[in-house]
Design a protein around this motif. Structure first.
Motif, PDB file in Angstrom:
ATOM      1  N   PHE A 216      -5.804  -7.254  -6.268  1.00 44.81           N
ATOM      2  CA  PHE A 216      -5.269  -6.641  -5.054  1.00 44.81           C
ATOM      3  C   PHE A 216      -4.823  -7.729  -4.079  1.00 44.81           C
ATOM      4  O   PHE A 216      -3.723  -7.684  -3.535  1.00 44.81           O
TER       5      PHE A 216
ATOM      6  N   PRO B 228      -4.644   2.999  -3.548  1.00 44.24           N
ATOM      7  CA  PRO B 228      -4.864   1.611  -3.122  1.00 44.24           C
ATOM      8  C   PRO B 228      -6.334   1.287  -2.850  1.00 44.24           C
ATOM      9  O   PRO B 228      -6.788   0.179  -3.139  1.00 44.24           O
TER      10      PRO B 228
ATOM     11  N   GLU C 204      -8.307  -1.755  -4.593  1.00 46.21           N
ATOM     12  CA  GLU C 204      -8.948  -2.797  -3.784  1.00 46.21           C
ATOM     13  C   GLU C 204     -10.435  -2.894  -4.090  1.00 46.21           C
ATOM     14  O   GLU C 204     -10.990  -3.992  -4.169  1.00 46.21           O
TER      15      GLU C 204
ATOM     16  N   VAL D  17       0.839  -1.203   0.000  1.00 46.40           N
ATOM     17  CA  VAL D  17       0.000   0.000   0.000  1.00 46.40           C
ATOM     18  C   VAL D  17       0.872   1.250   0.000  1.00 46.40           C
ATOM     19  O   VAL D  17       0.588   2.222  -0.709  1.00 46.40           O
TER      20      VAL D  17
ATOM     21  N   GLN E 271      -1.105  -8.649  -2.667  1.00 46.09           N
ATOM     22  CA  GLN E 271      -0.793  -8.763  -1.242  1.00 46.09           C
ATOM     23  C   GLN E 271      -0.049 -10.058  -0.950  1.00 46.09           C
ATOM     24  O   GLN E 271       0.900 -10.071  -0.173  1.00 46.09           O
TER      25      GLN E 271
ATOM     26  N   MET F 215       2.208   1.649  -3.464  1.00 51.06           N
ATOM     27  CA  MET F 215       1.184   2.183  -4.365  1.00 51.06           C
ATOM     28  C   MET F 215       1.090   3.697  -4.234  1.00 51.06           C
ATOM     29  O   MET F 215       1.061   4.415  -5.238  1.00 51.06           O
ATOM     30  N   ARG F 216       1.058   4.174  -3.012  1.00 54.76           N
ATOM     31  CA  ARG F 216       0.982   5.621  -2.804  1.00 54.76           C
ATOM     32  C   ARG F 216       2.221   6.330  -3.347  1.00 54.76           C
ATOM     33  O   ARG F 216       2.126   7.408  -3.918  1.00 54.76           O
TER      34      ARG F 216
END
Length: 142
Positions: A91, A80, A84, A70, A95, A73-74
């Motif tokens: 997603f 995120p 999701e 996460v 993970q 992603m940012r």
């Protein structure tokens, strides 16, 4: 006592405390899963869309095993929450990949330095998926 030394000691102490806490959580989760019967494990795994073996592996990895995903992603300007919501299975698969990653140390360092966007493709098992998400404006942070 020097304030810098005191601050450094607190920082090291807080990191150790956090590490022990995460280890304890991981062990408790793994023990909880291990105490379930095979039928329940299969049922939970099915509901999650993963195999029973993957469920057990994820429980052993602990609840924070994919936290870096996460954050990555940012760092790549990907939302995120939107991924999701709209791509739940992808997603989840990302993970799982992140939770098994052997490059977490490098990833964390690059995220902390702010260089992850330039370097992640060299070690990230999710690089292809992340690059595809970055190319789609629907998943970018507004």
């Amino acid at each position: 006592m020097d304030t810098a030394v005191t601050d450094a000691t607190r920082t090291v102490f807080s990191r150790l405390t956090e590490w022990f806490s995460r280890s304890w959580e991981s062990a408790a989760e793994a023990d909880m899963i291990a105490s379930l019967d095979d039928s329940t494990i299969r049922s939970i795994a099915h509901d999650c869309g993963i195999s029973p073996d993957q469920l057990i592996e994820l429980a052993k990895a602990g609840p924070h095993a994919a936290d870096e995903m996460v954050v990555m992603m940012r760092a790549l300007n990907i939302d995120p929450s939107e991924v999701e919501l709209r791509l739940r299975n992808e997603f989840r698969d990302m993970q799982i990949t992140c939770s098994h990653c052997a490059s977490k140390s490098e990833c964390r360092k690059d995220l902390a330095r702010g260089t992850a966007a330039e370097t992640f493709a060299h070690y990230c098992g999710n690089a292809e998926s992340l690059n595809a998400l970055r190319a789609n404006p629907d998943f970018l942070i507004a």
